[in-house]
Design a protein around this motif. Sequence first.
Motif, PDB file in Angstrom:
ATOM      1  N   ARG A   7     -17.195   4.258 -26.284  1.00 49.46           N
ATOM      2  CA  ARG A   7     -16.929   3.959 -24.795  1.00 49.46           C
ATOM      3  C   ARG A   7     -18.479   4.212 -24.157  1.00 49.46           C
ATOM      4  O   ARG A   7     -19.308   5.259 -24.192  1.00 49.46           O
ATOM      5  CB  ARG A   7     -16.009   5.132 -24.109  1.00 49.46           C
ATOM      6  CG  ARG A   7     -15.749   4.588 -22.548  1.00 49.46           C
ATOM      7  CD  ARG A   7     -14.749   5.589 -22.141  1.00 49.46           C
ATOM      8  NE  ARG A   7     -15.197   6.879 -22.270  1.00 49.46           N
ATOM      9  CZ  ARG A   7     -14.485   7.988 -22.522  1.00 49.46           C
ATOM     10  NH1 ARG A   7     -13.081   7.816 -22.669  1.00 49.46           N
ATOM     11  NH2 ARG A   7     -14.757   9.286 -22.760  1.00 49.46           N
ATOM     12  N   ASP A  10     -20.885   0.754 -19.236  1.00 48.76           N
ATOM     13  CA  ASP A  10     -21.106  -0.821 -19.106  1.00 48.76           C
ATOM     14  C   ASP A  10     -21.566  -1.549 -20.485  1.00 48.76           C
ATOM     15  O   ASP A  10     -22.151  -0.791 -21.153  1.00 48.76           O
ATOM     16  CB  ASP A  10     -21.858  -1.224 -17.593  1.00 48.76           C
ATOM     17  CG  ASP A  10     -22.987  -0.747 -17.679  1.00 48.76           C
ATOM     18  OD1 ASP A  10     -23.872  -0.434 -18.575  1.00 48.76           O
ATOM     19  OD2 ASP A  10     -23.514  -0.078 -16.435  1.00 48.76           O
ATOM     20  N   GLU A  11     -21.639  -2.682 -20.367  1.00 49.81           N
ATOM     21  CA  GLU A  11     -22.294  -3.388 -21.573  1.00 49.81           C
ATOM     22  C   GLU A  11     -23.965  -3.082 -21.652  1.00 49.81           C
ATOM     23  O   GLU A  11     -24.320  -2.913 -22.793  1.00 49.81           O
ATOM     24  CB  GLU A  11     -22.033  -4.881 -21.567  1.00 49.81           C
ATOM     25  CG  GLU A  11     -22.554  -5.629 -22.828  1.00 49.81           C
ATOM     26  CD  GLU A  11     -22.315  -7.009 -22.991  1.00 49.81           C
ATOM     27  OE1 GLU A  11     -22.151  -7.608 -24.140  1.00 49.81           O
ATOM     28  OE2 GLU A  11     -21.534  -7.775 -21.908  1.00 49.81           O
ATOM     29  N   ALA A  14     -24.479  -0.082 -23.515  1.00 48.53           N
ATOM     30  CA  ALA A  14     -24.049  -0.316 -24.842  1.00 48.53           C
ATOM     31  C   ALA A  14     -25.298  -1.016 -25.753  1.00 48.53           C
ATOM     32  O   ALA A  14     -25.660  -0.543 -26.632  1.00 48.53           O
ATOM     33  CB  ALA A  14     -22.721  -1.043 -25.060  1.00 48.53           C
ATOM     34  N   PRO A  40     -17.276  -6.536 -29.229  1.00 51.73           N
ATOM     35  CA  PRO A  40     -17.544  -6.088 -28.017  1.00 51.73           C
ATOM     36  C   PRO A  40     -16.354  -6.249 -27.004  1.00 51.73           C
ATOM     37  O   PRO A  40     -15.390  -7.031 -27.105  1.00 51.73           O
ATOM     38  CB  PRO A  40     -18.647  -6.866 -27.527  1.00 51.73           C
ATOM     39  CG  PRO A  40     -18.533  -8.147 -28.172  1.00 51.73           C
ATOM     40  CD  PRO A  40     -17.775  -8.024 -29.482  1.00 51.73           C
ATOM     41  N   ASN A  41     -16.547  -5.497 -25.840  1.00 53.31           N
ATOM     42  CA  ASN A  41     -15.541  -5.685 -24.726  1.00 53.31           C
ATOM     43  C   ASN A  41     -14.193  -5.637 -25.024  1.00 53.31           C
ATOM     44  O   ASN A  41     -13.203  -6.597 -24.693  1.00 53.31           O
ATOM     45  CB  ASN A  41     -15.851  -6.973 -23.943  1.00 53.31           C
ATOM     46  CG  ASN A  41     -15.381  -7.056 -22.578  1.00 53.31           C
ATOM     47  OD1 ASN A  41     -15.249  -5.953 -21.665  1.00 53.31           O
ATOM     48  ND2 ASN A  41     -14.994  -8.274 -22.121  1.00 53.31           N
ATOM     49  N   ARG A  43     -10.708  -4.246 -24.821  1.00 51.24           N
ATOM     50  CA  ARG A  43      -9.766  -3.449 -23.631  1.00 51.24           C
ATOM     51  C   ARG A  43      -8.920  -2.328 -24.070  1.00 51.24           C
ATOM     52  O   ARG A  43      -8.145  -2.479 -25.195  1.00 51.24           O
ATOM     53  CB  ARG A  43      -8.856  -4.668 -23.106  1.00 51.24           C
ATOM     54  CG  ARG A  43      -9.593  -5.597 -22.280  1.00 51.24           C
ATOM     55  CD  ARG A  43      -9.005  -6.766 -21.870  1.00 51.24           C
ATOM     56  NE  ARG A  43      -8.290  -7.481 -23.010  1.00 51.24           N
ATOM     57  CZ  ARG A  43      -8.602  -8.282 -23.857  1.00 51.24           C
ATOM     58  NH1 ARG A  43      -9.768  -8.524 -23.888  1.00 51.24           N
ATOM     59  NH2 ARG A  43      -7.857  -8.902 -24.882  1.00 51.24           N
ATOM     60  N   TYR A  68      -5.649   0.323 -17.407  1.00 54.40           N
ATOM     61  CA  TYR A  68      -6.771   0.031 -18.036  1.00 54.40           C
ATOM     62  C   TYR A  68      -7.715   1.336 -17.854  1.00 54.40           C
ATOM     63  O   TYR A  68      -7.721   1.800 -16.930  1.00 54.40           O
ATOM     64  CB  TYR A  68      -7.798  -1.046 -17.879  1.00 54.40           C
ATOM     65  CG  TYR A  68      -7.058  -2.388 -18.266  1.00 54.40           C
ATOM     66  CD1 TYR A  68      -7.010  -3.055 -19.595  1.00 54.40           C
ATOM     67  CD2 TYR A  68      -6.043  -3.212 -17.264  1.00 54.40           C
ATOM     68  CE1 TYR A  68      -6.427  -4.085 -19.971  1.00 54.40           C
ATOM     69  CE2 TYR A  68      -5.320  -4.394 -17.870  1.00 54.40           C
ATOM     70  CZ  TYR A  68      -5.643  -4.820 -19.048  1.00 54.40           C
ATOM     71  OH  TYR A  68      -4.793  -6.032 -19.539  1.00 54.40           O
ATOM     72  N   GLY A  71     -14.405   2.334 -18.231  1.00 58.35           N
ATOM     73  CA  GLY A  71     -15.309   2.394 -19.321  1.00 58.35           C
ATOM     74  C   GLY A  71     -15.586   0.926 -19.931  1.00 58.35           C
ATOM     75  O   GLY A  71     -14.384   0.143 -19.660  1.00 58.35           O
ATOM     76  N   TRP A  72     -16.467   0.792 -20.781  1.00 55.79           N
ATOM     77  CA  TRP A  72     -16.616  -0.495 -21.442  1.00 55.79           C
ATOM     78  C   TRP A  72     -16.641  -0.126 -22.936  1.00 55.79           C
ATOM     79  O   TRP A  72     -17.485   0.874 -23.309  1.00 55.79           O
ATOM     80  CB  TRP A  72     -17.926  -0.939 -21.152  1.00 55.79           C
ATOM     81  CG  TRP A  72     -18.307  -2.597 -21.448  1.00 55.79           C
ATOM     82  CD1 TRP A  72     -17.715  -3.757 -21.130  1.00 55.79           C
ATOM     83  CD2 TRP A  72     -18.824  -2.898 -22.920  1.00 55.79           C
ATOM     84  NE1 TRP A  72     -18.158  -4.721 -22.051  1.00 55.79           N
ATOM     85  CE2 TRP A  72     -18.968  -4.136 -23.105  1.00 55.79           C
ATOM     86  CE3 TRP A  72     -19.407  -1.975 -24.112  1.00 55.79           C
ATOM     87  CZ2 TRP A  72     -19.197  -4.715 -24.141  1.00 55.79           C
ATOM     88  CZ3 TRP A  72     -19.781  -2.950 -25.244  1.00 55.79           C
ATOM     89  CH2 TRP A  72     -19.787  -4.182 -25.176  1.00 55.79           C
ATOM     90  N   TYR A  73     -15.686  -0.821 -23.612  1.00 57.24           N
ATOM     91  CA  TYR A  73     -15.505  -0.189 -25.159  1.00 57.24           C
ATOM     92  C   TYR A  73     -15.856  -1.272 -26.279  1.00 57.24           C
ATOM     93  O   TYR A  73     -16.029  -2.415 -25.711  1.00 57.24           O
ATOM     94  CB  TYR A  73     -14.017   0.000 -25.326  1.00 57.24           C
ATOM     95  CG  TYR A  73     -13.483   1.092 -24.626  1.00 57.24           C
ATOM     96  CD1 TYR A  73     -13.300   2.223 -25.136  1.00 57.24           C
ATOM     97  CD2 TYR A  73     -13.021   0.931 -23.221  1.00 57.24           C
ATOM     98  CE1 TYR A  73     -12.762   3.320 -24.339  1.00 57.24           C
ATOM     99  CE2 TYR A  73     -12.540   1.881 -22.292  1.00 57.24           C
ATOM    100  CZ  TYR A  73     -12.644   3.214 -22.946  1.00 57.24           C
ATOM    101  OH  TYR A  73     -11.865   4.171 -22.356  1.00 57.24           O
ATOM    102  N   ILE A  74     -16.165  -0.822 -27.132  1.00 55.60           N
ATOM    103  CA  ILE A  74     -16.901  -1.465 -28.461  1.00 55.60           C
ATOM    104  C   ILE A  74     -16.329  -0.851 -29.547  1.00 55.60           C
ATOM    105  O   ILE A  74     -16.139   0.119 -29.821  1.00 55.60           O
ATOM    106  CB  ILE A  74     -18.124  -1.691 -28.316  1.00 55.60           C
ATOM    107  CG1 ILE A  74     -18.851  -2.648 -29.495  1.00 55.60           C
ATOM    108  CG2 ILE A  74     -18.977  -0.250 -28.539  1.00 55.60           C
ATOM    109  CD1 ILE A  74     -20.426  -2.901 -29.440  1.00 55.60           C
TER     110      ILE A  74
END
Length: 136
Positions: A7, A10-11, A14, A40-41, A43, A68, A71-74
């Motif tokens: 997490r 944002d991208e 990352a 990437p991205n 949810r 949701y 954060g931005w998850y990968i």
Amino acid sequence: MIDYLLRFPDEAAALAALPALTIEGIEPGARLWDTSCVIPNVRAYRVNGTEAAEDGMGGTYEREVRDYLPGWYIIIARPERDPALEGEACVLIGDRETGAVLHTITTPEDLATLYLEPTFAGSSYPFGAPVTAPTD
């Protein structure tokens, strides 16, 4: 295969933290995620019930109400554990073949209500988006 859920705010954060997982884009200086080992991205969410929604043809259907997570998850796939990925951003580590959770920052009860979309094909984790058969 070992999968890491990370997490970031944002991208951009990352990309700055994981430059080795990118490839050169078409435009000079542009970096893209190496999707051979990265999703990437992603949810991350919990389902808080259902609600009636219009289907656009005069009818209604029940749809999930999703909460949701911030954060931005990968998700990153590795053939074995990679200590370089086990830092502050690491939320979860799973063994894709067995479905075992090797590390998580939450409780098993909390993990049981977590959904992730998308995930790698063949994942058998106790979390992730439910797979439903198409209906006619």
